[in-house]
Design an enzyme around this catalytic site. Sequence first.
Site, mmCIF file in Angstrom:
data_model
loop_
_atom_site.group_PDB
_atom_site.id
_atom_site.type_symbol
_atom_site.label_atom_id
_atom_site.label_comp_id
_atom_site.label_asym_id
_atom_site.label_seq_id
_atom_site.Cartn_x
_atom_site.Cartn_y
_atom_site.Cartn_z
ATOM 1 N N GLY A 189 0.806 -1.455 -0.420
ATOM 2 C CA GLY A 189 0.032 0.139 -0.004
ATOM 3 C C GLY A 189 0.837 1.208 -0.062
ATOM 4 N N ASP A 190 1.782 1.123 0.776
ATOM 5 C CA ASP A 190 3.256 2.423 0.444
ATOM 6 C C ASP A 190 3.225 2.791 -0.771
ATOM 7 O OD1 ASP A 190 2.976 3.671 3.651
ATOM 8 O OD2 ASP A 190 3.378 1.753 4.130
ATOM 9 N N LEU A 191 4.042 1.930 -0.944
ATOM 10 C CA LEU A 191 4.638 1.481 -2.236
ATOM 11 C C LEU A 191 3.863 1.978 -3.796
ATOM 12 C CD1 LEU A 191 7.279 -1.091 -1.465
ATOM 13 C CD2 LEU A 191 7.496 0.555 -1.324
#
Length: 401
Positions: free
Chosen positions: A172-174
């Site tokens: 989700g972050d990347l």
Amino acid sequence: MESANSPETDVLPLEGITVVDLTQVAAGPFATMALGDLGAEVIKIEAVGRGDRSRSIQPRPAYFDTLNRNKYSVAIDLKSDAGQEAAQRLVADADVFIESTKPGRAESFGLGYDTVSELNPDLIYCSISGFGRNSPYEELPAWDMLIQGMSGIMSITGEEGGQPLWSGLPSGDLIAGSYASQSVLAALYARERGRIDGEWIEVPMLDAAITWLTARAGYTFGFDDPFPRLGTHHPSILPFGKYDCADIPIVVAAGTQSFWRDFCRAIDRPDLVEDERFATMDGRVDNRTELDDIIEPILESESSDYWIDRFHDEGVPAGPIYDTKTVWEDEHVEQRELHQVMERDGRENADVIDQPVHFAHLGTQLEVAPQELGESTDSILERHGYSAADLERLREEGIIG
């Protein structure tokens, strides 16, 4: 130093572009690191005394280092008026400002879009958030596992009949970080072409993660069913997945009819090509159990190296399953020099992963090793009009670090 994967050139795509970075942990730092690798000067604003929260995540400093090269750390207390003035000076001279603060936090720091766009009408302002403005979850803090769960990513990760699993990567972050850097580049290009002056970009993590469902969502759109959890085997291609060998498992990806023929030659079973049960991809999928009962004992009879060599000789996509330690020993990874070490004076060198981007005429860089908290505070603020006496006073007052 230049990136190991760059051509012999001093031309960096974003040379002359300044990015002010008010992000932490993973999503925002991944985006700003990419821009720094492409040649932008990235000024990372961190809280005095604490810094980016990832500085405290074990293993220290390796976790922080992998996301924060090519950045100049400036420690400023943004809760103070003097600290906000200093940050506004940085943003007023920047091309890009990227923030990933809680809703309303940037405004409370004097760094909301309305404020800084008046100071710098040409600014590209990018907000990375969990859910975005006007979402019913706008105030909900977002962490990667939550985003993976709400986006559907966890639902398709795991063994058949088992429970949903976190992917292991901070996907989700990347994903959000990738969209942020992409959108900033698009806005810079539009500004260069005279189509805009400045811009405000919003990248919600949940929206970004959902877009990566792609063909998995297509399964649902087509069959009106959730995409199934199938562990390490493809639901509609066979043989395609993890297969046990005499020692360790490998991945085989015989995803076309020609690869199927090549696969059968590699395992010395050309007769399977003519077997009507397995003659087509749909047939192989419908008769998955029967086919697995045939090929699994064959693969388990020899080592992984033996089968990888056999498959490669026949042109069949196959390879080992590395972990995050053994991957660096692969000949491709070694040849590409993807594992880089950046030297630092007076403390441990930083292990980083090189940029995967390859240009014919441009380059990327590994220039600034991940810095200690506030390492560039004085040098950056001096460039923005602060005297040595000003810096000494601000430090005594705890405004900078």
